[in-house]
Design an enzyme around this catalytic site. Structure first.
Site, PDB file in Angstrom:
ATOM      1  NE  ARG A 290       0.603   1.228   4.282  1.00  0.00           N
ATOM      2  CZ  ARG A 290       1.861   1.494   4.385  1.00  0.00           C
ATOM      3  NH1 ARG A 290       2.596   1.903   3.370  1.00  0.00           N
ATOM      4  NH2 ARG A 290       2.607   1.347   5.585  1.00  0.00           N
TER       5      ARG A 290
ATOM      6  CD  GLU B 181       2.609   7.845   6.812  1.00  0.00           C
ATOM      7  OE1 GLU B 181       2.184   6.687   7.176  1.00  0.00           O
ATOM      8  OE2 GLU B 181       2.670   8.179   5.596  1.00  0.00           O
ATOM      9  CG  HIS B 182       4.297   7.880  12.570  1.00  0.00           C
ATOM     10  ND1 HIS B 182       4.793   6.644  12.857  1.00  0.00           N
ATOM     11  CD2 HIS B 182       5.223   8.266  11.484  1.00  0.00           C
ATOM     12  CE1 HIS B 182       5.981   6.403  12.087  1.00  0.00           C
ATOM     13  NE2 HIS B 182       6.265   7.545  11.300  1.00  0.00           N
TER      14      HIS B 182
ATOM     15  N   GLY C 249       8.764   1.244   2.938  1.00  0.00           N
ATOM     16  CA  GLY C 249       7.591   2.068   3.169  1.00  0.00           C
ATOM     17  C   GLY C 249       6.338   1.594   2.791  1.00  0.00           C
TER      18      GLY C 249
ATOM     19  CB  SER D 238       3.043  -2.232   3.995  1.00  0.00           C
ATOM     20  OG  SER D 238       2.811  -3.065   5.145  1.00  0.00           O
TER      21      SER D 238
ATOM     22  CG  ASP E  38       1.019  -1.288   7.276  1.00  0.00           C
ATOM     23  OD1 ASP E  38       0.454  -0.104   6.914  1.00  0.00           O
ATOM     24  OD2 ASP E  38       2.081  -1.437   8.025  1.00  0.00           O
TER      25      ASP E  38
ATOM     26  CG  ASN F   2      17.435   3.655  11.682  1.00  0.00           C
ATOM     27  OD1 ASN F   2      17.189   2.578  12.559  1.00  0.00           O
ATOM     28  ND2 ASN F   2      18.333   4.614  12.025  1.00  0.00           N
ATOM     29  CE  LYS F   3       9.754  -0.102   9.187  1.00  0.00           C
ATOM     30  NZ  LYS F   3       9.023  -1.216   8.873  1.00  0.00           N
TER      31      LYS F   3
HETATM   32  P1  ADP Z   1       8.241  -2.568   4.618  1.00  0.00           P
HETATM   33  O1  ADP Z   1       7.029  -3.523   5.367  1.00  0.00           O
HETATM   34  O2  ADP Z   1       8.105  -1.285   4.652  1.00  0.00           O
HETATM   35  O3  ADP Z   1       8.410  -3.278   3.021  1.00  0.00           O
HETATM   36  P2  ADP Z   1       9.839  -4.080   6.662  1.00  0.00           P
HETATM   37  O4  ADP Z   1      11.203  -3.772   6.947  1.00  0.00           O
HETATM   38  O5  ADP Z   1       8.689  -4.014   7.708  1.00  0.00           O
HETATM   39  O6  ADP Z   1       9.560  -2.859   5.374  1.00  0.00           O
HETATM   40  O7  ADP Z   1       9.641  -5.520   5.994  1.00  0.00           O
HETATM   41  C1  ADP Z   1      10.505  -5.972   4.918  1.00  0.00           C
HETATM   42  C2  ADP Z   1      10.919  -7.388   5.246  1.00  0.00           C
HETATM   43  O8  ADP Z   1       9.813  -8.143   4.564  1.00  0.00           O
HETATM   44  C3  ADP Z   1      12.059  -7.942   4.510  1.00  0.00           C
HETATM   45  O9  ADP Z   1      13.331  -7.780   5.189  1.00  0.00           O
HETATM   46  C4  ADP Z   1      11.665  -9.610   4.521  1.00  0.00           C
HETATM   47  O10 ADP Z   1      11.758 -10.157   5.707  1.00  0.00           O
HETATM   48  C5  ADP Z   1      10.116  -9.454   4.283  1.00  0.00           C
HETATM   49  N1  ADP Z   1       9.815  -9.629   2.935  1.00  0.00           N
HETATM   50  C6  ADP Z   1       9.176  -8.343   2.096  1.00  0.00           C
HETATM   51  N2  ADP Z   1       8.931  -9.023   0.564  1.00  0.00           N
HETATM   52  C7  ADP Z   1       9.476 -10.184   0.700  1.00  0.00           C
HETATM   53  C8  ADP Z   1       9.308 -11.446  -0.348  1.00  0.00           C
HETATM   54  N3  ADP Z   1       9.222 -11.148  -1.574  1.00  0.00           N
HETATM   55  N4  ADP Z   1       9.792 -12.458   0.036  1.00  0.00           N
HETATM   56  C9  ADP Z   1      10.334 -12.739   1.491  1.00  0.00           C
HETATM   57  N5  ADP Z   1      10.340 -11.924   2.407  1.00  0.00           N
HETATM   58  C10 ADP Z   1      10.050 -10.621   1.797  1.00  0.00           C
HETATM   59 MG    MG Z   2       6.736  -3.375   7.576  1.00  0.00          MG
END
Ligand code: ADP
Ligand code: MG
Length: 438
Positions: free
Chosen positions: A46, A52-53, A144, A146, A191, A234-235
């Protein structure tokens, strides 16, 4: 308007990019598990347009689903095993006993959370059956948009469907928001809600407690362009305030019976615009640091000694107010609608930048470059890196993207040699999670 339906079961597409990706998933699945998938699920990422927040403070948000998604192919097995593979081998394979596992800090943890959610709250009687799963996603991770919650949502939907359980979109969203606490991320539920509740061509106002969504048609000619700053997110730990009974600002507002603008005035009248020390807060609340730690602070925030009460609260109330202003502008569809939406988005960015302090210099650069060429731009998602979203007039979209290419991405080392379509793209509101059968 509530939409208490289950995610739809759709026919396997016959053409297009999604068809290609599903087909690739099916072929790989058959190779790796020596049988065919029984079905597929998809859950989209999304982009939050404004708000936000504020979801974890109890306030409404305004996201739309993007086209990018997580797909999972699934077939049950009779060995009681959960096999989780990924089409991208940078994500290693995993297996465990489907009824006895522990969450671990790895990508498949998001899948395990989805399994756990359905196990605990899905209403399944008896043990789970074994499942073979192959995951394939194209949501840029950690940007960002999700990707992580989309993975949880896809996994939960897949497990429910494999056990013949039909749950409403709202129920699935709630289960997925709860079960993410097993990973240690506790968001406000936006999300997961949008991943299930999204409908094509409309953005959604999503409200919480109880979870409900309202479709909003965006003014004609509005295009949203998402641009990844390529600064890794870097959350940072963020602080949440309020006391004992009212741990959410939304609850505090309710009990005070004030409007959002009145809450903004209350913040500026009550707090000085400086950080407050932890001891000072304890004194104001007549409590001890131990009790504050236990009731209000989390593992991530207990070490913090200074709290910017004025800035953080003012962000939340003003941003929550902007969500409703944004909706009103969309509903009224005046001639100046696009300009007004753009201005609200820029105000939102300033608030996240200066009051909530969750922006990043690269996001600020993208937003500044967008001024004049777009109608308004802001960071989207948690911030601290990741993507921005800009409102652009349809006819200016190509010129806008070219400007960012020339003035930002051509000088951005992390963009070199990358597929620009996954970094800078126009997005229209996509549909929510569904199941595909052949
Ligand atoms: P966001 O939710 O904003 O994309 P996050 O850091 O919360 O960022 O989540 C990213 C994590 O989600 C990745 O490090 C991985 O562990 C998991 N992830 C995202 N896409 C995939 C995918 N296609 N296959 C496997 N894991 C995934
Ligand atoms: Mg996430």
């Amino acid at each position: 308007m509530n939409n208490s339906k289950c995610p739809p079961v759709k026919k396997f597409p016959t053409e297009g990019e999604r068809y290609q990706r599903l087909r690739a998933l099916q072929e790989k699945f058959t190779l790796e598990f020596s049988h065919n998938p029984q079905f597929y699920v998809r859950a989209p990422g999304r982009v939050n347009l404004i708000g936000e927040h504020v979801d974890y403070c109890g306030y409404a948000v305004f996201p739309m689903a993007v086209e990018q998604d997580i797909l999972i192919a699934l077939a049950t097995n009779d060995m009681g095993k959960l096999n989780v593979h990924n089409i991208d081998k940078d994500y290693p394979d995993f297996f465990c006993n489907v009824n006895n596992f522990e969450e671990q800090p790895a990508w498949f943890n998001y899948v395990l959370c989805g399994v756990r959610g359905i196990m605990d709250e899905g209403g399944i009687e008896g043990p789970l059956v074994g499942m073979d799963m192959l995951v394939g996603g194209n949501i840029p991770p950690s940007s960002g948009l999700s990707s992580s919650s989309a993975l949880v949502c896809a996994a939960a939907l897949a497990v429910a469907h494999a056990h013949g359980i039909s749950l409403t979109k709202e129920k699935l969203a709630e289960i997925c928001a709860h079960c993410e606490t097993h990973i240690g991320t506790q968001g406000g539920g936006m999300d997961q809600a949008i991943s299930f509740l999204a409908t094509e061509d409309t953005a959604k106002v999503i409200e919480f407690n109880p979870l409900r969504s309202t479709s909003v048609t965006l003014p004609p000619g509005a295009t949203f362009v998402v641009g990844n700053s390529l600064a890794p997110m870097n959350k940072a730990a963020n602080s949440r305030l309020a006391w004992k009974m009212y741990q959410k600002l939304g609850d505090l507002q309710k009990v005070l019976g004030k409007s959002l603008p009145q809450m903004m005035t209350l913040v500026t009248d009550t707090f000085e615009a400086r950080p407050y020390g932890k001891d000072e807060i304890c004194e104001l609340l007549r409590t001890t640091p131990e009790e504050l730690d236990q009731i209000t602070l989390s593992e991530n925030t207990r070490h913090i000694q200074e709290f910017k009460l004025h800035d953080r609260a003012l962000h939340v109330f003003s941003e929550a107010h902007r969500v409703w202003q944004f909706k009103r502008v969309c509903d009224e569809q005046n001639d100046t609608a696009l300009e007004e939406l753009g201005r609200l988005m820029l105000d939102s960015h300033r608030s996240t930048q200066l009051l909530y302090e969750c922006s990043h210099p690269k996001l600020d650069t993208l937003v500044e470059l967008s001024q004049g060429v777009s109608l308004g731009a802001r960071l989207t998602g948690a911030g601290w890196g990741g993507c921005m979203v800009a409102l652009v007039e349809e006819k200016s979209t190509e010129a806008y993207k070219k400007m960012l290419q020339d003035r930002y991405y051509s000088q951005e080392p992390a963009a070199q040699g990358r597929d620009m379509n996954s970094i800078l793209f126009s997005s229209r509101p996509g549909s929510g999670a569904c199941i595909f059968v052949e």
